[in-house]
Motif scaffolding. Structure first.
Motif, PDB file in Angstrom:
ATOM      1  N   PHE A 184       5.006   1.070  -0.494  1.00 40.78           N
ATOM      2  CA  PHE A 184       4.258   2.294  -0.780  1.00 40.78           C
ATOM      3  C   PHE A 184       3.160   2.061  -1.810  1.00 40.78           C
ATOM      4  O   PHE A 184       2.091   2.669  -1.732  1.00 40.78           O
ATOM      5  CB  PHE A 184       5.199   3.419  -1.209  1.00 40.78           C
ATOM      6  CG  PHE A 184       5.914   4.046  -0.049  1.00 40.78           C
ATOM      7  CD1 PHE A 184       5.224   4.830   0.859  1.00 40.78           C
ATOM      8  CD2 PHE A 184       7.255   3.822   0.149  1.00 40.78           C
ATOM      9  CE1 PHE A 184       5.869   5.398   1.941  1.00 40.78           C
ATOM     10  CE2 PHE A 184       7.917   4.391   1.226  1.00 40.78           C
ATOM     11  CZ  PHE A 184       7.217   5.181   2.130  1.00 40.78           C
ATOM     12  N   ARG A 185       3.387   1.152  -2.760  1.00 40.46           N
ATOM     13  CA  ARG A 185       2.320   0.807  -3.723  1.00 40.46           C
ATOM     14  C   ARG A 185       1.115   0.181  -3.006  1.00 40.46           C
ATOM     15  O   ARG A 185      -0.027   0.489  -3.324  1.00 40.46           O
ATOM     16  CB  ARG A 185       2.849  -0.174  -4.759  1.00 40.46           C
ATOM     17  CG  ARG A 185       3.372   0.448  -5.973  1.00 40.46           C
ATOM     18  CD  ARG A 185       3.669  -0.652  -7.006  1.00 40.46           C
ATOM     19  NE  ARG A 185       4.802  -0.281  -7.787  1.00 40.46           N
ATOM     20  CZ  ARG A 185       4.767   0.610  -8.768  1.00 40.46           C
ATOM     21  NH1 ARG A 185       3.648   1.208  -9.062  1.00 40.46           N
ATOM     22  NH2 ARG A 185       5.852   0.899  -9.442  1.00 40.46           N
ATOM     23  N   LYS A 186       1.404  -0.725  -2.076  1.00 47.86           N
ATOM     24  CA  LYS A 186       0.314  -1.355  -1.316  1.00 47.86           C
ATOM     25  C   LYS A 186      -0.449  -0.306  -0.509  1.00 47.86           C
ATOM     26  O   LYS A 186      -1.680  -0.352  -0.427  1.00 47.86           O
ATOM     27  CB  LYS A 186       0.861  -2.445  -0.409  1.00 47.86           C
ATOM     28  CG  LYS A 186       1.313  -3.669  -1.164  1.00 47.86           C
ATOM     29  CD  LYS A 186       1.946  -4.698  -0.253  1.00 47.86           C
ATOM     30  CE  LYS A 186       2.513  -5.850  -1.075  1.00 47.86           C
ATOM     31  NZ  LYS A 186       3.310  -6.771  -0.282  1.00 47.86           N
ATOM     32  N   GLY A 187       0.287   0.624   0.078  1.00 54.32           N
ATOM     33  CA  GLY A 187      -0.363   1.708   0.816  1.00 54.32           C
ATOM     34  C   GLY A 187      -1.223   2.564  -0.096  1.00 54.32           C
ATOM     35  O   GLY A 187      -2.344   2.945   0.253  1.00 54.32           O
ATOM     36  N   TRP A 188      -0.701   2.869  -1.295  1.00 47.98           N
ATOM     37  CA  TRP A 188      -1.440   3.662  -2.267  1.00 47.98           C
ATOM     38  C   TRP A 188      -2.694   2.919  -2.706  1.00 47.98           C
ATOM     39  O   TRP A 188      -3.766   3.514  -2.804  1.00 47.98           O
ATOM     40  CB  TRP A 188      -0.541   3.962  -3.467  1.00 47.98           C
ATOM     41  CG  TRP A 188      -1.176   4.866  -4.480  1.00 47.98           C
ATOM     42  CD1 TRP A 188      -1.228   6.225  -4.441  1.00 47.98           C
ATOM     43  CD2 TRP A 188      -1.852   4.477  -5.677  1.00 47.98           C
ATOM     44  NE1 TRP A 188      -1.892   6.709  -5.534  1.00 47.98           N
ATOM     45  CE2 TRP A 188      -2.287   5.650  -6.308  1.00 47.98           C
ATOM     46  CE3 TRP A 188      -2.135   3.251  -6.267  1.00 47.98           C
ATOM     47  CZ2 TRP A 188      -2.989   5.636  -7.514  1.00 47.98           C
ATOM     48  CZ3 TRP A 188      -2.830   3.232  -7.456  1.00 47.98           C
ATOM     49  CH2 TRP A 188      -3.246   4.416  -8.068  1.00 47.98           C
ATOM     50  N   GLY A 230      -4.360   0.730  -1.013  1.00 43.03           N
ATOM     51  CA  GLY A 230      -5.307   0.775   0.101  1.00 43.03           C
ATOM     52  C   GLY A 230      -6.009   2.115   0.198  1.00 43.03           C
ATOM     53  O   GLY A 230      -7.218   2.184   0.421  1.00 43.03           O
ATOM     54  N   LEU A 231      -5.267   3.185   0.016  1.00 41.54           N
ATOM     55  CA  LEU A 231      -5.873   4.523   0.064  1.00 41.54           C
ATOM     56  C   LEU A 231      -6.834   4.739  -1.100  1.00 41.54           C
ATOM     57  O   LEU A 231      -7.895   5.329  -0.937  1.00 41.54           O
ATOM     58  CB  LEU A 231      -4.790   5.605   0.024  1.00 41.54           C
ATOM     59  CG  LEU A 231      -4.014   5.831   1.303  1.00 41.54           C
ATOM     60  CD1 LEU A 231      -2.848   6.782   1.055  1.00 41.54           C
ATOM     61  CD2 LEU A 231      -4.915   6.383   2.396  1.00 41.54           C
ATOM     62  N   LYS A 232      -6.435   4.257  -2.274  1.00 39.14           N
ATOM     63  CA  LYS A 232      -7.278   4.441  -3.453  1.00 39.14           C
ATOM     64  C   LYS A 232      -8.609   3.704  -3.297  1.00 39.14           C
ATOM     65  O   LYS A 232      -9.652   4.171  -3.767  1.00 39.14           O
ATOM     66  CB  LYS A 232      -6.542   3.961  -4.697  1.00 39.14           C
ATOM     67  CG  LYS A 232      -7.221   4.391  -5.972  1.00 39.14           C
ATOM     68  CD  LYS A 232      -6.363   4.111  -7.168  1.00 39.14           C
ATOM     69  CE  LYS A 232      -7.091   4.604  -8.402  1.00 39.14           C
ATOM     70  NZ  LYS A 232      -6.405   4.304  -9.622  1.00 39.14           N
ATOM     71  N   ALA A 233      -8.585   2.567  -2.623  1.00 42.75           N
ATOM     72  CA  ALA A 233      -9.809   1.784  -2.422  1.00 42.75           C
ATOM     73  C   ALA A 233     -10.721   2.402  -1.372  1.00 42.75           C
ATOM     74  O   ALA A 233     -11.902   2.074  -1.315  1.00 42.75           O
ATOM     75  CB  ALA A 233      -9.448   0.354  -2.012  1.00 42.75           C
ATOM     76  N   TYR A 271       0.684  12.239  -2.411  1.00 43.07           N
ATOM     77  CA  TYR A 271       1.914  12.037  -1.649  1.00 43.07           C
ATOM     78  C   TYR A 271       2.493  10.652  -1.930  1.00 43.07           C
ATOM     79  O   TYR A 271       3.688  10.514  -2.213  1.00 43.07           O
ATOM     80  CB  TYR A 271       1.668  12.218  -0.157  1.00 43.07           C
ATOM     81  CG  TYR A 271       2.906  11.976   0.660  1.00 43.07           C
ATOM     82  CD1 TYR A 271       3.903  12.930   0.725  1.00 43.07           C
ATOM     83  CD2 TYR A 271       3.097  10.774   1.334  1.00 43.07           C
ATOM     84  CE1 TYR A 271       5.055  12.708   1.454  1.00 43.07           C
ATOM     85  CE2 TYR A 271       4.245  10.540   2.060  1.00 43.07           C
ATOM     86  CZ  TYR A 271       5.222  11.509   2.118  1.00 43.07           C
ATOM     87  OH  TYR A 271       6.365  11.278   2.836  1.00 43.07           O
ATOM     88  N   TYR A 272       1.659   9.637  -1.854  1.00 43.64           N
ATOM     89  CA  TYR A 272       2.133   8.268  -2.121  1.00 43.64           C
ATOM     90  C   TYR A 272       2.652   8.144  -3.552  1.00 43.64           C
ATOM     91  O   TYR A 272       3.654   7.494  -3.793  1.00 43.64           O
ATOM     92  CB  TYR A 272       1.027   7.244  -1.858  1.00 43.64           C
ATOM     93  CG  TYR A 272       0.997   6.765  -0.442  1.00 43.64           C
ATOM     94  CD1 TYR A 272       1.521   5.523  -0.088  1.00 43.64           C
ATOM     95  CD2 TYR A 272       0.453   7.540   0.577  1.00 43.64           C
ATOM     96  CE1 TYR A 272       1.510   5.075   1.224  1.00 43.64           C
ATOM     97  CE2 TYR A 272       0.436   7.109   1.889  1.00 43.64           C
ATOM     98  CZ  TYR A 272       0.968   5.873   2.206  1.00 43.64           C
ATOM     99  OH  TYR A 272       0.960   5.436   3.508  1.00 43.64           O
ATOM    100  N   GLU A 273       1.972   8.748  -4.506  1.00 46.16           N
ATOM    101  CA  GLU A 273       2.420   8.694  -5.900  1.00 46.16           C
ATOM    102  C   GLU A 273       3.811   9.309  -6.036  1.00 46.16           C
ATOM    103  O   GLU A 273       4.676   8.755  -6.721  1.00 46.16           O
ATOM    104  CB  GLU A 273       1.432   9.425  -6.806  1.00 46.16           C
ATOM    105  CG  GLU A 273       0.126   8.694  -7.002  1.00 46.16           C
ATOM    106  CD  GLU A 273      -0.907   9.519  -7.755  1.00 46.16           C
ATOM    107  OE1 GLU A 273      -0.538  10.526  -8.404  1.00 46.16           O
ATOM    108  OE2 GLU A 273      -2.091   9.166  -7.689  1.00 46.16           O
ATOM    109  N   LEU A 274       4.032  10.433  -5.376  1.00 47.95           N
ATOM    110  CA  LEU A 274       5.329  11.105  -5.457  1.00 47.95           C
ATOM    111  C   LEU A 274       6.435  10.281  -4.803  1.00 47.95           C
ATOM    112  O   LEU A 274       7.543  10.194  -5.329  1.00 47.95           O
ATOM    113  CB  LEU A 274       5.247  12.493  -4.823  1.00 47.95           C
ATOM    114  CG  LEU A 274       4.384  13.498  -5.585  1.00 47.95           C
ATOM    115  CD1 LEU A 274       4.218  14.784  -4.778  1.00 47.95           C
ATOM    116  CD2 LEU A 274       4.967  13.791  -6.953  1.00 47.95           C
TER     117      LEU A 274
END
Length: 108
Positions: A16-20, A22-25, A36-39
């Motif tokens: 989930f960190r890797k997904g977060w 990727g989304l943040k970038a 959602y990913y943070e939660l």
């Protein structure tokens, strides 16, 4: 918490960190996706750290009020939520194979 389960939880946090990340970038990402990913990351980190912080872990259903558990320093693990992500990420396969080794029909 059993070592295999802890590794599963820690692996989920990493995924989930890797997904977060990727989304943040991605400038096109919505704030709601990041939130959602943070939660989800916070949820699994809390589960992962429960034992080291001296808090018991309770396996509960989705319709059980989690506030009651948080109020008494018990970390809730929602069985439906965890099952969904375990299946989605493929980490449930070893558990299904183990159940089959005990004679559980694979059709279930």
């Amino acid at each position: 918490m059993d070592t295999a389960v802890r590794m599963d939880i820690d692996t989920m946090v990493d995924i989930f960190r890797k997904g977060w990340d990727g989304l943040k970038a991605d400038p096109a990402s919505r704030k709601s996706e990041l939130l959602y990913y943070e939660l989800v990351i916070q949820y699994y980190e809390r589960i992962s750290q429960a034992k080291s912080q001296g808090n018991p872990l309770a396996l509960i259903g989705a319709f059980v009020p989690s506030e009651v558990f948080y109020a008494i320093d018990v970390v809730p693990l929602f069985s439906e939520f965890h099952t969904l992500y375990s299946s989605f990420l493929g980490s449930s396969i070893p558990y299904l194979e183990r159940a089959a080794a005990f004679g559980t029909p694979i059709e279930l």
